[in-house]
Design a protein around this motif. Structure first.
Motif, PDB file in Angstrom:
ATOM      1  N   SER A  78      -5.824  27.528  -0.528  1.00 54.98           N
ATOM      2  CA  SER A  78      -4.424  27.432  -0.943  1.00 54.98           C
ATOM      3  C   SER A  78      -4.011  25.984  -1.173  1.00 54.98           C
ATOM      4  O   SER A  78      -3.077  25.715  -1.940  1.00 54.98           O
ATOM      5  CB  SER A  78      -3.510  28.096   0.091  1.00 54.98           C
ATOM      6  N   LEU A  79      -4.687  25.036  -0.546  1.00 50.26           N
ATOM      7  CA  LEU A  79      -4.378  23.618  -0.729  1.00 50.26           C
ATOM      8  C   LEU A  79      -5.082  23.008  -1.936  1.00 50.26           C
ATOM      9  O   LEU A  79      -4.767  21.893  -2.332  1.00 50.26           O
ATOM     10  CB  LEU A  79      -4.765  22.827   0.526  1.00 50.26           C
ATOM     11  N   ASP A  80      -6.049  23.737  -2.500  1.00 55.04           N
ATOM     12  CA  ASP A  80      -6.823  23.245  -3.639  1.00 55.04           C
ATOM     13  C   ASP A  80      -6.034  23.470  -4.929  1.00 55.04           C
ATOM     14  O   ASP A  80      -6.025  24.560  -5.490  1.00 55.04           O
ATOM     15  CB  ASP A  80      -8.177  23.969  -3.694  1.00 55.04           C
ATOM     16  N   GLY A  81      -5.368  22.437  -5.392  1.00 56.92           N
ATOM     17  CA  GLY A  81      -4.545  22.538  -6.595  1.00 56.92           C
ATOM     18  C   GLY A  81      -5.342  22.730  -7.868  1.00 56.92           C
ATOM     19  O   GLY A  81      -4.810  23.184  -8.878  1.00 56.92           O
ATOM     20  N   LYS A  82      -6.635  22.391  -7.849  1.00 56.83           N
ATOM     21  CA  LYS A  82      -7.468  22.517  -9.046  1.00 56.83           C
ATOM     22  C   LYS A  82      -8.099  23.901  -9.182  1.00 56.83           C
ATOM     23  O   LYS A  82      -8.652  24.221 -10.222  1.00 56.83           O
ATOM     24  CB  LYS A  82      -8.579  21.464  -9.018  1.00 56.83           C
ATOM     25  N   ASN A 121     -21.658  18.295   2.735  1.00 53.45           N
ATOM     26  CA  ASN A 121     -20.486  18.426   1.886  1.00 53.45           C
ATOM     27  C   ASN A 121     -19.820  19.801   1.888  1.00 53.45           C
ATOM     28  O   ASN A 121     -18.653  19.905   1.537  1.00 53.45           O
ATOM     29  CB  ASN A 121     -20.862  18.042   0.444  1.00 53.45           C
ATOM     30  N   HIS A 122     -20.537  20.853   2.230  1.00 51.77           N
ATOM     31  CA  HIS A 122     -19.989  22.211   2.128  1.00 51.77           C
ATOM     32  C   HIS A 122     -20.091  22.944   3.458  1.00 51.77           C
ATOM     33  O   HIS A 122     -21.124  22.889   4.123  1.00 51.77           O
ATOM     34  CB  HIS A 122     -20.737  23.027   1.062  1.00 51.77           C
ATOM     35  N   VAL A 141     -21.720  29.976   1.149  1.00 53.88           N
ATOM     36  CA  VAL A 141     -21.358  28.569   1.089  1.00 53.88           C
ATOM     37  C   VAL A 141     -19.968  28.431   0.469  1.00 53.88           C
ATOM     38  O   VAL A 141     -19.702  29.001  -0.591  1.00 53.88           O
ATOM     39  CB  VAL A 141     -22.374  27.775   0.233  1.00 53.88           C
ATOM     40  N   ARG A 142     -19.099  27.696   1.148  1.00 49.86           N
ATOM     41  CA  ARG A 142     -17.763  27.475   0.609  1.00 49.86           C
ATOM     42  C   ARG A 142     -17.870  26.673  -0.684  1.00 49.86           C
ATOM     43  O   ARG A 142     -18.544  25.644  -0.738  1.00 49.86           O
ATOM     44  CB  ARG A 142     -16.892  26.728   1.622  1.00 49.86           C
ATOM     45  N   ASP A 147     -15.838  16.634  -0.532  1.00 49.91           N
ATOM     46  CA  ASP A 147     -15.518  15.560  -1.476  1.00 49.91           C
ATOM     47  C   ASP A 147     -14.561  16.010  -2.572  1.00 49.91           C
ATOM     48  O   ASP A 147     -14.236  15.244  -3.475  1.00 49.91           O
ATOM     49  CB  ASP A 147     -16.804  15.011  -2.101  1.00 49.91           C
ATOM     50  N   GLY A 148     -14.111  17.275  -2.511  1.00 42.73           N
ATOM     51  CA  GLY A 148     -13.171  17.794  -3.511  1.00 42.73           C
ATOM     52  C   GLY A 148     -13.844  18.389  -4.734  1.00 42.73           C
ATOM     53  O   GLY A 148     -13.168  18.953  -5.594  1.00 42.73           O
ATOM     54  N   LYS A 149     -15.171  18.278  -4.831  1.00 40.92           N
ATOM     55  CA  LYS A 149     -15.895  18.852  -5.970  1.00 40.92           C
ATOM     56  C   LYS A 149     -16.342  20.259  -5.631  1.00 40.92           C
ATOM     57  O   LYS A 149     -16.637  20.584  -4.494  1.00 40.92           O
ATOM     58  CB  LYS A 149     -17.108  17.991  -6.327  1.00 40.92           C
TER      59      LYS A 149
END
Length: 170
Positions: A78-82, A121-122, A141-142, A147-149
């Motif tokens: 929900s926080l991931d705007g992309k 990273n995940h 895996v999420r 790193d946002g990628k």
């Protein structure tokens, strides 16, 4: 490096000739929403009967153990705007070996493979299934990395994963 490349090719041919067991790494799908993630985790844990293990080595026991993970991944999504509305929350992978392979070795190899491949990273969770003759592990895996990628594996990535998993088994 030519000598090393020749040696690697020769070793690979020797494994083929002696019919060494082949690893399987397969992406089985992606979870699109929280309900889908919840049903997938219920499936791989056999409705909480099997324990799951996280990237931190924590054991999630029963259905209640999964609730925190589901909530955390939902909050992060929900926080991931992309993220697109139908974007994936996670990628579901099966790592398997032929019948007769030591199940404990498969699980240990998956643990090492996942840590090396995704651990930095995940977030991930995995569960081993022993209910058929092929020992296999479900790895979820999420998609969104620290790193946002987003994780978006290609064919070359799958081949590298197979080789890394096989290396861990050896």
């Amino acid at each position: 490096t030519r000598v090393r490349l020749r040696l690697m090719r020769r070793t690979k041919l020797e494994r083929i000739v002696r019919r060494a067991p082949e690893v399987m790494v397969k992406i089985t799908g992606r979870t699109k929403g929280v309900a889908h993630l919840k049903s997938h985790l219920a499936y791989i844990t056999r409705n909480g009967e099997l324990d799951a293990e996280t990237e931190q080595g924590a054991t999630l026991a029963g259905r209640s153990g999964l609730k925190d993970l589901q909530q955390r991944w939902e909050d992060d999504a929900s926080l991931d705007g992309k993220r697109r509305r139908n974007g994936s929350l996670s990628i579901n992978i099966i790592l398997s070996m032929p019948a007769g392979t030591d199940a404990a070795a498969v699980k240990d190899s998956v643990r090492a493979f996942a840590m090396e491949t995704f651990g930095q990273n995940h977030d991930y969770v995995f569960v081993q299934h022993l209910d058929d003759k092929h020992p296999h592990v479900h790895l979820t895996v999420r998609s969104l990395g620290n790193d946002g990628k987003r994780l978006n594996p290609r064919k070359a990535d799958l081949q590298a994963w197979r080789e890394r998993f096989a290396g861990e088994l050896r």
